[in-house]
Design a protein around this motif. Structure first.
Motif, PDB file in Angstrom:
ATOM      1  N   THR A   1       3.594   1.874   4.921  1.00 30.54           N
ATOM      2  CA  THR A   1       3.417   1.871   3.464  1.00 30.54           C
ATOM      3  C   THR A   1       3.540   0.472   2.866  1.00 30.54           C
ATOM      4  O   THR A   1       3.115   0.240   1.735  1.00 30.54           O
ATOM      5  N   ALA A   2       4.106  -0.457   3.623  1.00 23.92           N
ATOM      6  CA  ALA A   2       4.388  -1.791   3.086  1.00 23.92           C
ATOM      7  C   ALA A   2       3.154  -2.500   2.516  1.00 23.92           C
ATOM      8  O   ALA A   2       3.244  -3.114   1.438  1.00 23.92           O
ATOM      9  N   PRO A   3       1.975  -2.471   3.176  1.00 25.62           N
ATOM     10  CA  PRO A   3       0.811  -3.160   2.581  1.00 25.62           C
ATOM     11  C   PRO A   3       0.432  -2.616   1.210  1.00 25.62           C
ATOM     12  O   PRO A   3       0.131  -3.385   0.293  1.00 25.62           O
ATOM     13  N   LEU A   4       0.450  -1.294   1.048  1.00 24.84           N
ATOM     14  CA  LEU A   4       0.138  -0.708  -0.251  1.00 24.84           C
ATOM     15  C   LEU A   4       1.186  -1.099  -1.280  1.00 24.84           C
ATOM     16  O   LEU A   4       0.858  -1.424  -2.426  1.00 24.84           O
ATOM     17  N   ALA A   5       2.468  -1.079  -0.872  1.00 22.69           N
ATOM     18  CA  ALA A   5       3.537  -1.462  -1.797  1.00 22.69           C
ATOM     19  C   ALA A   5       3.402  -2.923  -2.212  1.00 22.69           C
ATOM     20  O   ALA A   5       3.581  -3.268  -3.386  1.00 22.69           O
TER      21      ALA A   5
ATOM     22  N   ARG B   1       4.780  12.011   9.172  1.00 20.17           N
ATOM     23  CA  ARG B   1       3.766  12.284   8.142  1.00 20.17           C
ATOM     24  C   ARG B   1       4.442  12.663   6.830  1.00 20.17           C
ATOM     25  O   ARG B   1       3.995  12.251   5.745  1.00 20.17           O
ATOM     26  N   VAL B   2       5.512  13.436   6.891  1.00 22.57           N
ATOM     27  CA  VAL B   2       6.233  13.835   5.683  1.00 22.57           C
ATOM     28  C   VAL B   2       6.769  12.607   4.950  1.00 22.57           C
ATOM     29  O   VAL B   2       6.559  12.429   3.739  1.00 22.57           O
ATOM     30  N   VAL B   3       7.469  11.721   5.687  1.00 22.35           N
ATOM     31  CA  VAL B   3       8.079  10.546   5.053  1.00 22.35           C
ATOM     32  C   VAL B   3       7.004   9.609   4.514  1.00 22.35           C
ATOM     33  O   VAL B   3       7.110   9.093   3.393  1.00 22.35           O
ATOM     34  N   THR B   4       5.945   9.401   5.288  1.00 21.69           N
ATOM     35  CA  THR B   4       4.874   8.503   4.838  1.00 21.69           C
ATOM     36  C   THR B   4       4.200   9.032   3.582  1.00 21.69           C
ATOM     37  O   THR B   4       3.954   8.281   2.628  1.00 21.69           O
ATOM     38  N   ASN B   5       3.901  10.325   3.555  1.00 26.54           N
ATOM     39  CA  ASN B   5       3.258  10.895   2.367  1.00 26.54           C
ATOM     40  C   ASN B   5       4.140  10.774   1.139  1.00 26.54           C
ATOM     41  O   ASN B   5       3.653  10.493   0.031  1.00 26.54           O
ATOM     42  N   LEU B   6       5.444  10.991   1.308  1.00 27.53           N
ATOM     43  CA  LEU B   6       6.348  10.862   0.164  1.00 27.53           C
ATOM     44  C   LEU B   6       6.395   9.415  -0.332  1.00 27.53           C
ATOM     45  O   LEU B   6       6.369   9.161  -1.548  1.00 27.53           O
ATOM     46  N   LEU B   7       6.471   8.471   0.588  1.00 26.55           N
ATOM     47  CA  LEU B   7       6.513   7.068   0.181  1.00 26.55           C
ATOM     48  C   LEU B   7       5.207   6.643  -0.491  1.00 26.55           C
ATOM     49  O   LEU B   7       5.224   5.984  -1.537  1.00 26.55           O
ATOM     50  N   VAL B   8       4.077   7.022   0.098  1.00 26.99           N
ATOM     51  CA  VAL B   8       2.788   6.648  -0.481  1.00 26.99           C
ATOM     52  C   VAL B   8       2.625   7.258  -1.865  1.00 26.99           C
ATOM     53  O   VAL B   8       2.153   6.606  -2.805  1.00 26.99           O
ATOM     54  N   ASN B   9       3.028   8.513  -2.020  1.00 29.23           N
ATOM     55  CA  ASN B   9       2.923   9.162  -3.332  1.00 29.23           C
ATOM     56  C   ASN B   9       3.760   8.417  -4.371  1.00 29.23           C
ATOM     57  O   ASN B   9       3.303   8.169  -5.488  1.00 29.23           O
ATOM     58  N   SER B  10       4.998   8.059  -4.014  1.00 28.66           N
ATOM     59  CA  SER B  10       5.864   7.367  -4.965  1.00 28.66           C
ATOM     60  C   SER B  10       5.317   5.983  -5.292  1.00 28.66           C
ATOM     61  O   SER B  10       5.378   5.538  -6.448  1.00 28.66           O
ATOM     62  N   VAL B  11       4.794   5.284  -4.295  1.00 31.23           N
ATOM     63  CA  VAL B  11       4.242   3.949  -4.540  1.00 31.23           C
ATOM     64  C   VAL B  11       3.030   4.034  -5.471  1.00 31.23           C
ATOM     65  O   VAL B  11       2.857   3.201  -6.377  1.00 31.23           O
ATOM     66  N   ARG B  12       2.162   5.015  -5.273  1.00 30.71           N
ATOM     67  CA  ARG B  12       0.956   5.140  -6.091  1.00 30.71           C
ATOM     68  C   ARG B  12       1.290   5.377  -7.563  1.00 30.71           C
ATOM     69  O   ARG B  12       0.599   4.885  -8.460  1.00 30.71           O
TER      70      ARG B  12
END
Length: 350
Positions: A201-205, A231-242
């Motif tokens: 998730t770091a590049p998107l953040a 997948r669960v943790v990544t989806n949660l992080l990506v959702n929060s970052v977006r």
């Protein structure tokens, strides 16, 4: 023959009187639950029978002892009938309630499927139109400048990756809904899963100027499937970052209580409207945001949190969300007694 006619008239009169009273009661109970109506119907029916028998018994000029025997017998039968009837009525009411809930759930699922088809069609049709236009421009040499050609190639790759991600999400969701998900369960260090998710998730953040912060310790070892938990943790992080504005913060931490391990992702997105909270994990739900893809090509198809719920429930756990101050907090709970905590540092990014 006259005696039989009189007996019939007495019984009919008593039953009719009770029945009319029951009809008036039922009219006043309009809108009440089916269990109430069944209970009233049983009481009216049994009372009508008891009243008819009692009236006929008295009209027959039975002795006091015989009349008492008849009435006791009828009352005993009435009590048994009511007990059996109420038991059956409760089961019938429960079945009716379950059927109504099932129909409501089916309607919600059907509405969700229609909405999903509409959104996915939009999310695929828009980039496909752009890809076709760019491909035709390159093919017809309308674009000849090397920098413009490179930009077109870059946009084509981004849109292709986004559509691939959307198709992967659809495939994953279909596996979950079809019950075809097979978990390779093992002892999983949650800190390692979080580290990999933060790295992904770091590049998107960084692009959105969001700081990712992870707790330095307290990461339990849980029983689960590592790819699905990742997948669960990544989806949660990506959702929060977006959904977090630039210069915001997304924090992830974990721990355990007596029975469950938990993982929480907290952001500074400004919160979610209370009316939307029950729908956050529904398929294709994206709140009030525009349905159009973001310019960076990072927008999802509204499936990420639905996949999170499906994967967590496949582990026998639960996921929820609530507002906290200037953002919201997603909490995943996984059942089973976790192993001792590790001092593993999950890392952070900004």
């Amino acid at each position: 023959m006259t005696d039989l006619l009189l007996i019939a008239l007495y019984a009919l009169g008593a039953g009719t009187a009770v029945g009319l009273g029951g009809m008036l009661v039922l009219r006043r109970l309009t809108g009440r639950s089916i269990a109430v109506h069944i209970g009233v119907l049983l009481v009216v029916t049994v009372t009508a029978v008891v009243a008819g028998v009692a009236t006929v018994a008295q009209a027959m000029f039975l002795s006091a002892h015989d009349l008492q025997v008849v009435l006791l017998t009828v009352l005993a039968a009435a009590l048994v009938s009511l007990a059996v009837g109420f038991t059956f009525g409760r089961r019938l009411a429960a079945a009716a309630m379950w059927s109504a809930q099932a129909r409501a759930q089916e309607r919600r699922l059907e509405a969700g499927r229609r909405e999903l088809v509409a959104w996915v069609s939009h999310d695929l049709r828009t980039p496909l139109a752009g890809l076709r236009a760019m491909a035709e421009a390159l093919e017809d040499r309308v674009v000849a400048d090397p920098a413009a050609v490179a930009e077109y190639h870059h946009r084509i790759r981004i849109e292709t990756d986004r559509m691939t991600h959307l198709v992967d999400d659809l495939f994953e969701l279909s596996r979950i809904n079809a019950g075809a998900l097979h978990l390779a369960v093992a002892q999983v260090p949650l800190g390692d899963v979080v580290s990999e998710a933060i790295a992904a998730t770091a590049p998107l953040a960084a692009h959105r100027r969001i700081q990712l912060v992870a707790a330095e310790s307290g990461w339990p070892v849980v029983l689960g499937s590592e790819p699905e938990l990742g997948r669960v943790v990544t989806n949660l992080l990506v959702n929060s970052v977006r959904y977090t504005p630039p210069e915001g913060t997304v924090r992830i931490e974990a721990g355990h209580d007596d029975q469950d391990a938990w993982l929480a992702v907290t952001d500074t997105c400004g919160g979610i409207p209370e009316a939307d909270l029950p729908r956050v994990f529904d398929v294709a739900f994206r709140g009030e945001r525009s349905r159009s893809p973001e310019p960076t090509g990072t927008a999802g198809g509204g499936l990420g949190l639905a996949i999170v719920r499906g994967l967590v429930e496949a582990h026998g756990g639960q996921v929820g969300v609530g507002n906290t101050g200037d953002g919201c907090r997603f909490v995943v709970r996984l059942p089973g007694r976790p192993q001792p905590l590790t001092r593993h540092r999950a890392g952070s990014a900004s």
